[in-house]
Design a protein around this motif. Structure first.
Motif, PDB file in Angstrom:
ATOM      1  N   ASP A 256       0.829  -1.211   0.000  1.00  0.00           N
ATOM      2  CA  ASP A 256       0.000   0.000   0.000  1.00  0.00           C
ATOM      3  C   ASP A 256       0.860   1.255   0.000  1.00  0.00           C
ATOM      4  O   ASP A 256       0.605   2.200  -0.754  1.00  0.00           O
ATOM      5  N   ILE A 257       1.869   1.259   0.866  1.00  0.00           N
ATOM      6  CA  ILE A 257       2.761   2.430   0.939  1.00  0.00           C
ATOM      7  C   ILE A 257       3.520   2.589  -0.369  1.00  0.00           C
ATOM      8  O   ILE A 257       3.681   3.700  -0.885  1.00  0.00           O
TER       9      ILE A 257
ATOM     10  N   GLU B 154       2.569   1.743  -3.356  1.00  0.00           N
ATOM     11  CA  GLU B 154       1.670   2.272  -4.385  1.00  0.00           C
ATOM     12  C   GLU B 154       1.444   3.771  -4.194  1.00  0.00           C
ATOM     13  O   GLU B 154       1.347   4.521  -5.170  1.00  0.00           O
ATOM     14  N   LYS B 155       1.352   4.200  -2.943  1.00  0.00           N
ATOM     15  CA  LYS B 155       1.172   5.629  -2.668  1.00  0.00           C
ATOM     16  C   LYS B 155       2.394   6.428  -3.128  1.00  0.00           C
ATOM     17  O   LYS B 155       2.267   7.515  -3.688  1.00  0.00           O
ATOM     18  N   ILE B 156       3.567   5.870  -2.870  1.00  0.00           N
ATOM     19  CA  ILE B 156       4.807   6.537  -3.291  1.00  0.00           C
ATOM     20  C   ILE B 156       4.867   6.615  -4.811  1.00  0.00           C
ATOM     21  O   ILE B 156       5.239   7.646  -5.394  1.00  0.00           O
TER      22      ILE B 156
ATOM     23  N   LYS C 190       2.378   6.699  -6.869  1.00  0.00           N
ATOM     24  CA  LYS C 190       1.390   7.668  -7.316  1.00  0.00           C
ATOM     25  C   LYS C 190       1.906   9.092  -7.170  1.00  0.00           C
ATOM     26  O   LYS C 190       1.787   9.918  -8.084  1.00  0.00           O
ATOM     27  N   ILE C 191       2.529   9.390  -6.016  1.00  0.00           N
ATOM     28  CA  ILE C 191       3.095  10.724  -5.781  1.00  0.00           C
ATOM     29  C   ILE C 191       4.200  11.014  -6.790  1.00  0.00           C
ATOM     30  O   ILE C 191       4.299  12.112  -7.333  1.00  0.00           O
TER      31      ILE C 191
END
Length: 308
Positions: A278-279, A281-283, A285-286
């Motif tokens: 999850d983390i 994927e967030k990175i 995306k950013i």
């Protein structure tokens, strides 16, 4: 607890010869410690070697570090066709990789000419502060930079000889240059000098001898001489006076002395972290939204957290 291996054990783990291990030590790719009289290699250094030499080139983040620019700039250069990147498989992923030779060419032709004077003359191959000897055996002749930005040979008797006239005038180079390839270890150490003196010239000769021209840079800024070098182990003992002089002018990075030489360490080090999907994927995306690399996003987050 960090594990350490002998030279022979490290060579077996990397499937190379002990001679190659010593070569990597000289180039700064491995940083041994002394346990008694024996050199030992850390497990993390061995893993870093595996990582560096299994890559089919430099990633965009590493290319940005090599060029001294932001990763966004590298992306733009790729997008506009100035630099060519190839997607290749690496550790189960398809990533953009750039050839280091084209990066070096771009750096010399564009980066160094933009606000920083290149210390290598493209026509003759002569470099700043290179030492020459005349036909009478007098060695006190050096390549210097004029106020007009052009290099010339400044002789022992205070004459200025154009670069193209050096050989016809009977001068021969006596500067020793290393022929080692590019040191791909990230970061660099930088030194700032205020004047050209005998100590400074001895240091430049030392860097040319062990780093060659591929792994260092010289430029002028605010009336100071800036010298940047890649991380390396220099297997040569300096006098206490010259070593103190070098340490005094260190601007970034670190210097560590050993029994048979000294390490010049860069201003960057590698850390490895594991995060949840999850983390990650967030990175990603950013990074995509900001047109930067995942590494840059993580570094920015860490910097902001540590400033609190």
């Amino acid at each position: 607890m960090t594990s350490y291996y002998t030279i022979k054990e490290a060579a077996e783990l990397l499937k190379i010869t002990p001679a190659t291990i010593y070569k990597y030590i000289r180039e700064g790719k491995l940083r041994p410690i002394l346990k008694g009289s024996e050199k030992m290699i850390s497990e993390s250094d061995i893993e870093n070697i595996k990582l560096y030499f299994s890559k089919p080139g430099l990633t965009t983040g590493e290319a940005a570090t090599f060029l001294g620019v932001h990763p966004t700039t590298v992306y733009q250069l790729i997008k506009t066709g100035v630099l060519k990147a190839e997607k290749k498989h690496y550790r189960g992923k398809r990533l953009n990789f750039l050839d280091i030779d084209q990066l070096d060419e771009y750096k010399n032709n564009y980066i160094l000419k933009k606000g920083k004077k290149s210390y290598i003359d493209k026509d003759t191959g002569y470099v700043l502060f290179q030492q020459f000897i005349n036909q009478e055996g007098i060695p006190d002749n050096r390549i210097m930079l004029g106020e007009n930005g052009k290099m010339y040979l400044y002789t022992y008797d205070h004459k200025q000889i154009p670069l193209n006239d050096i050989k016809p005038s009977g001068f021969s180079s006596i500067t020793s240059f290393s022929n080692i390839g590019y040191i791909t270890k990230r970061g660099h150490a930088s030194f700032v000098f205020q004047e050209v003196n005998n100590h400074f010239l001895s240091i430049i000769d030392l860097f040319y001898k062990h780093l060659g021209t591929k792994n260092m840079n010289i430029y002028f800024n605010d009336h100071n001489i800036h010298v940047e070098v890649k991380p390396i182990f220099i297997e040569e003992q300096l006098s206490s006076e010259l070593y103190t002089y070098l340490v005094k002018h260190l601007h970034s990075g670190d210097i560590k002395q050993t029994l048979d030489g000294f390490f010049i360490e860069g201003d960057l080090d590698t850390i490895t972290i594991a995060v949840s999907p999850d983390i990650k994927e967030k990175i990603k995306k950013i990074a995509k939204e900001s047109n930067s690399s995942m590494e840059d996003v993580v570094v920015k987050i860490l910097n902001e957290y540590l400033k609190k």
